[in-house]
Design an enzyme around this catalytic site. Sequence first.
Site, PDB file in Angstrom:
ATOM      1  N   HIS A  18     -17.523  -2.352 -12.919  1.00 13.62           N
ATOM      2  CA  HIS A  18     -17.230  -3.486 -12.025  1.00 13.62           C
ATOM      3  C   HIS A  18     -16.451  -4.573 -12.790  1.00 13.62           C
ATOM      4  CE1 HIS A  18     -21.033  -2.267  -9.626  1.00 13.62           C
ATOM      5  NE2 HIS A  18     -20.022  -2.103  -8.803  1.00 13.62           N
ATOM      6  N   LYS A  42     -29.866  -1.152   0.965  1.00 11.95           N
ATOM      7  CA  LYS A  42     -29.896  -0.472  -0.342  1.00 11.95           C
ATOM      8  C   LYS A  42     -31.164  -0.810  -1.129  1.00 11.95           C
ATOM      9  CE  LYS A  42     -25.291   0.756  -1.955  1.00 11.95           C
ATOM     10  NZ  LYS A  42     -24.339   0.578  -3.079  1.00 11.95           N
ATOM     11  N   ARG A  91     -13.130   5.199  -8.631  1.00 12.14           N
ATOM     12  CA  ARG A  91     -13.429   5.870  -9.895  1.00 12.14           C
ATOM     13  C   ARG A  91     -12.972   7.319  -9.876  1.00 12.14           C
ATOM     14  NH1 ARG A  91     -19.593   4.936  -9.635  1.00 12.14           N
ATOM     15  NH2 ARG A  91     -18.958   5.246  -7.481  1.00 12.14           N
ATOM     16  N   SER A 129     -24.148   2.112 -10.597  1.00 16.78           N
ATOM     17  CA  SER A 129     -25.350   1.276 -10.660  1.00 16.78           C
ATOM     18  C   SER A 129     -26.603   2.149 -10.609  1.00 16.78           C
ATOM     19  CB  SER A 129     -25.339   0.272  -9.504  1.00 16.78           C
ATOM     20  OG  SER A 129     -24.189  -0.530  -9.580  1.00 16.78           O
TER      21      SER A 129
HETATM   22  N1  COA Z   1     -17.225   0.895 -11.740  1.00 14.36           N
HETATM   23  C1  COA Z   1     -18.473   1.333 -11.740  1.00 14.36           C
HETATM   24  N2  COA Z   1     -19.181   1.561 -10.639  1.00 14.36           N
HETATM   25  C2  COA Z   1     -18.564   1.334  -9.486  1.00 14.36           C
HETATM   26  C3  COA Z   1     -17.258   0.883  -9.405  1.00 14.36           C
HETATM   27  C4  COA Z   1     -16.572   0.654 -10.606  1.00 14.36           C
HETATM   28  N3  COA Z   1     -15.332   0.218 -10.627  1.00 14.36           N
HETATM   29  N4  COA Z   1     -16.922   0.762  -8.118  1.00 14.36           N
HETATM   30  C5  COA Z   1     -17.994   1.139  -7.424  1.00 14.36           C
HETATM   31  N5  COA Z   1     -18.979   1.498  -8.252  1.00 14.36           N
HETATM   32  C6  COA Z   1     -20.275   2.029  -7.865  1.00 14.36           C
HETATM   33  C7  COA Z   1     -21.406   1.079  -7.994  1.00 14.36           C
HETATM   34  O1  COA Z   1     -21.963   1.173  -9.267  1.00 14.36           O
HETATM   35  C8  COA Z   1     -22.332   1.555  -6.899  1.00 14.36           C
HETATM   36  O2  COA Z   1     -23.081   2.647  -7.364  1.00 14.36           O
HETATM   37  P1  COA Z   1     -24.394   3.171  -6.622  1.00 14.36           P
HETATM   38  O3  COA Z   1     -23.928   3.828  -5.361  1.00 14.36           O
HETATM   39  O4  COA Z   1     -24.933   4.107  -7.612  1.00 14.36           O
HETATM   40  O5  COA Z   1     -25.258   1.962  -6.351  1.00 14.36           O
HETATM   41  C9  COA Z   1     -21.369   2.039  -5.840  1.00 14.36           C
HETATM   42  O6  COA Z   1     -20.200   2.400  -6.506  1.00 14.36           O
HETATM   43  C10 COA Z   1     -20.977   1.010  -4.830  1.00 14.36           C
HETATM   44  O7  COA Z   1     -21.462  -0.261  -5.197  1.00 14.36           O
HETATM   45  P2  COA Z   1     -20.672  -1.589  -5.141  1.00 14.36           P
HETATM   46  O8  COA Z   1     -19.343  -1.476  -5.811  1.00 14.36           O
HETATM   47  O9  COA Z   1     -21.573  -2.647  -5.666  1.00 14.36           O
HETATM   48  O10 COA Z   1     -20.336  -1.791  -3.637  1.00 14.36           O
HETATM   49  P3  COA Z   1     -21.109  -1.388  -2.338  1.00 14.36           P
HETATM   50  O11 COA Z   1     -20.561  -0.088  -1.887  1.00 14.36           O
HETATM   51  O12 COA Z   1     -22.572  -1.514  -2.492  1.00 14.36           O
HETATM   52  O13 COA Z   1     -20.585  -2.557  -1.426  1.00 14.36           O
HETATM   53  C11 COA Z   1     -19.945  -3.588   0.635  1.00 14.36           C
HETATM   54  C12 COA Z   1     -20.337  -2.324  -0.106  1.00 14.36           C
HETATM   55  C13 COA Z   1     -20.919  -4.696   0.403  1.00 14.36           C
HETATM   56  C14 COA Z   1     -18.572  -4.028   0.192  1.00 14.36           C
HETATM   57  C15 COA Z   1     -19.914  -3.142   2.124  1.00 14.36           C
HETATM   58  O14 COA Z   1     -21.149  -2.534   2.447  1.00 14.36           O
HETATM   59  C16 COA Z   1     -19.689  -4.305   3.058  1.00 14.36           C
HETATM   60  O15 COA Z   1     -18.585  -4.731   3.209  1.00 14.36           O
HETATM   61  N6  COA Z   1     -20.768  -4.757   3.709  1.00 14.36           N
HETATM   62  C17 COA Z   1     -20.700  -5.834   4.690  1.00 14.36           C
HETATM   63  C18 COA Z   1     -20.875  -5.291   6.110  1.00 14.36           C
HETATM   64  C19 COA Z   1     -19.556  -4.846   6.675  1.00 14.36           C
HETATM   65  O16 COA Z   1     -18.588  -5.572   6.756  1.00 14.36           O
HETATM   66  N7  COA Z   1     -19.525  -3.591   7.121  1.00 14.36           N
HETATM   67  C20 COA Z   1     -18.340  -3.017   7.728  1.00 14.36           C
HETATM   68  C21 COA Z   1     -17.453  -2.390   6.692  1.00 14.36           C
HETATM   69  S1  COA Z   1     -17.791  -0.688   6.518  1.00 14.36           S
END
Ligand code: COA
Length: 168
Positions: A18, A42, A91, A129
């Site tokens: 991240h 989550k 990734r 994560s």
């Molecule tokens: N390096 C390392 N890990 C990464 C990464 C990177 N560059 N990019 C993503 N990841 C991983 C994270 O570690 C995490 O791993 P996990 O699945 O093991 O927990 C996963 O990818 C995703 O986590 P994160 O990047 O924190 O984002 P998220 O997918 O949890 O976030 C939101 C999603 C919050 C952006 C999305 O749910 C959202 O927009 N929510 C609001 C509601 C909405 O608008 N919904 C409609 C849109 S679909």
Amino acid sequence: MKPSAIYPGTFDPMTLGHLDIVRRASEVFDRLVVAVAETPRKQPWFSLEERMAMVAEATRDLPGVEITSFHGLLVDFARAQGIRALVRGLRAFSDFEYEFQMALSNRKLAPDIETIFLMTSDTFSYISSSVVKEITSLGGNTVDLVPPCVQVMLSEKHKGQNRGAVSS
Ligand code: COA
């Protein structure tokens, strides 16, 4: 003039992957808002306040980076901020389907907002994560996977888990 963007995520916890995306996005955008999502589905290990604190500490040397939280639709948050660009990290192929679905859903909801993907450096492409949390739960070392402040918070979490296991 370089524009503004939002980098949204749950950051439970923030990893070096991240941080790599934040660092590189902050070089492209004048203002980068790292938006920490509540994401109750989550069931995060860390509270929203803890996640905001870890992101703030890990990024404090980066100019133009702001930390905030949001709930509700990401595109509504973006519009309220007056920002039209969303940054996400990619990734591997495995990320593509999930990210593609999310980007197209957001575009359907808000055609004026674009999602921009940055490729994670290959050094970090295997980090997630969930992997960090699993290693922590099993007593392993995550020093090469997360920023130092997150490492400290994970150690505390692990100690708390062990205390809970002993007393129960
Ligand atoms: N390096 C390392 N890990 C990464 C990464 C990177 N560059 N990019 C993503 N990841 C991983 C994270 O570690 C995490 O791993 P996990 O699945 O093991 O927990 C996963 O990818 C995703 O986590 P994160 O990047 O924190 O984002 P998220 O997918 O949890 O976030 C939101 C999603 C919050 C952006 C999305 O749910 C959202 O927009 N929510 C609001 C509601 C909405 O608008 N919904 C409609 C849109 S679909």
